[in-house]
Scaffold this motif. Sequence first.
Motif, short mmCIF file in Angstrom:
data_model
loop_
_atom_site.label_atom_id
_atom_site.label_comp_id
_atom_site.label_asym_id
_atom_site.label_seq_id
_atom_site.Cartn_x
_atom_site.Cartn_y
_atom_site.Cartn_z
N ALA A 1 19.95 48.58 10.97
CA ALA A 1 21.18 47.80 11.11
C ALA A 1 21.53 47.11 9.79
O ALA A 1 22.70 47.01 9.42
N SER A 2 20.52 46.65 9.06
CA SER A 2 20.75 46.01 7.77
C SER A 2 21.32 47.00 6.76
O SER A 2 22.24 46.69 6.01
N PHE B 1 32.48 46.25 9.74
CA PHE B 1 31.57 45.27 9.15
C PHE B 1 31.19 44.21 10.20
O PHE B 1 30.01 43.88 10.37
N THR B 2 32.17 43.72 10.94
CA THR B 2 31.92 42.72 11.99
C THR B 2 31.00 43.30 13.07
O THR B 2 30.06 42.64 13.53
N GLY B 3 31.26 44.55 13.45
CA GLY B 3 30.40 45.20 14.45
C GLY B 3 28.98 45.39 13.95
O GLY B 3 28.01 45.18 14.70
N ASN B 4 28.84 45.77 12.68
CA ASN B 4 27.50 45.95 12.11
C ASN B 4 26.76 44.63 11.98
O ASN B 4 25.54 44.58 12.11
N GLU B 5 27.51 43.54 11.71
CA GLU B 5 26.89 42.21 11.69
C GLU B 5 26.32 41.88 13.06
O GLU B 5 25.19 41.38 13.18
N ALA B 6 27.09 42.17 14.10
CA ALA B 6 26.63 41.91 15.47
C ALA B 6 25.42 42.76 15.82
O ALA B 6 24.47 42.27 16.45
N LEU B 7 25.42 44.03 15.40
CA LEU B 7 24.27 44.90 15.65
C LEU B 7 23.01 44.38 14.96
O LEU B 7 21.92 44.43 15.51
N LEU B 8 23.18 43.87 13.73
CA LEU B 8 22.04 43.31 13.01
C LEU B 8 21.51 42.07 13.72
O LEU B 8 20.30 41.91 13.89
N ARG B 9 22.41 41.18 14.14
CA ARG B 9 21.98 39.98 14.87
C ARG B 9 21.23 40.36 16.14
O ARG B 9 20.18 39.80 16.45
N ALA C 1 19.60 43.17 16.74
CA ALA C 1 18.31 43.75 16.38
C ALA C 1 17.32 42.66 15.98
O ALA C 1 16.12 42.72 16.32
N GLU C 2 17.80 41.63 15.26
CA GLU C 2 16.93 40.53 14.87
C GLU C 2 16.46 39.73 16.08
O GLU C 2 15.30 39.30 16.15
N ILE C 3 17.34 39.55 17.05
CA ILE C 3 16.97 38.85 18.29
C ILE C 3 15.90 39.65 19.03
O ILE C 3 14.90 39.10 19.49
N GLN C 4 16.10 40.97 19.14
CA GLN C 4 15.11 41.81 19.81
C GLN C 4 13.77 41.77 19.09
O GLN C 4 12.71 41.74 19.73
#
Length: 195
Positions: free
Chosen positions: A49-50, A84-92, A94-97
């Motif tokens: 995701a990053s 970009f906004t969607g990828n930011e959400a995906l990264l967040r 993934a970090e939560i998981q």
Amino acid sequence: MRADDRAVLAAKVMGAIAELPVTLGRRVAADEILVKISSEDAAARVTQASAQLNATRRDLARETELLAKGASTAETVRNLQDRFTGNEALLREAEIQLGFTEIRAPFDGIVLVKNANIGDIITPFSSAAGAQGAVVTMADMTTLEVEADVSESNLAKAKIGLPVEITLDALPDMRFRGNVAGIVPTVDRAKATVM
């Protein structure tokens, strides 16, 4: 006796226990890691995701620069901003998981029960056959409470905040100090007592 602050800790994700550094009776601090679940998959999702976010960031910067020169369109830039906004959400996410692969102490306390070992598969709500649910039980021993029955005839003497001396059948030679924290407003008719 029971601790008012007691927690039965379980996993939010399914996985094998990779680390379990706690032992029974050990004092732990709030936010201390008590259990680590194998996290290779979750860490890989964070890396992926990053990378996607960084690639989109570069594309967005390039297209924004081209738009300023008249060589791109506002629609292309808007689409990249949305990605970009969607990828930011995906990264967040993934970090939560990835964070869910650690079970942390919710408060300072002592480990009372350890229900699993390294290598055991744990899962939320222990829904899988052969899997563990609750992994560690802990309590804040500074919040101990004693529940006692008070006869109706002595109820008038019990007032909230009143100091009391506590003796336990298991420790007859020890006396503990406390105070009345509350009175349950129901009567046990069979015993003619109030908790």
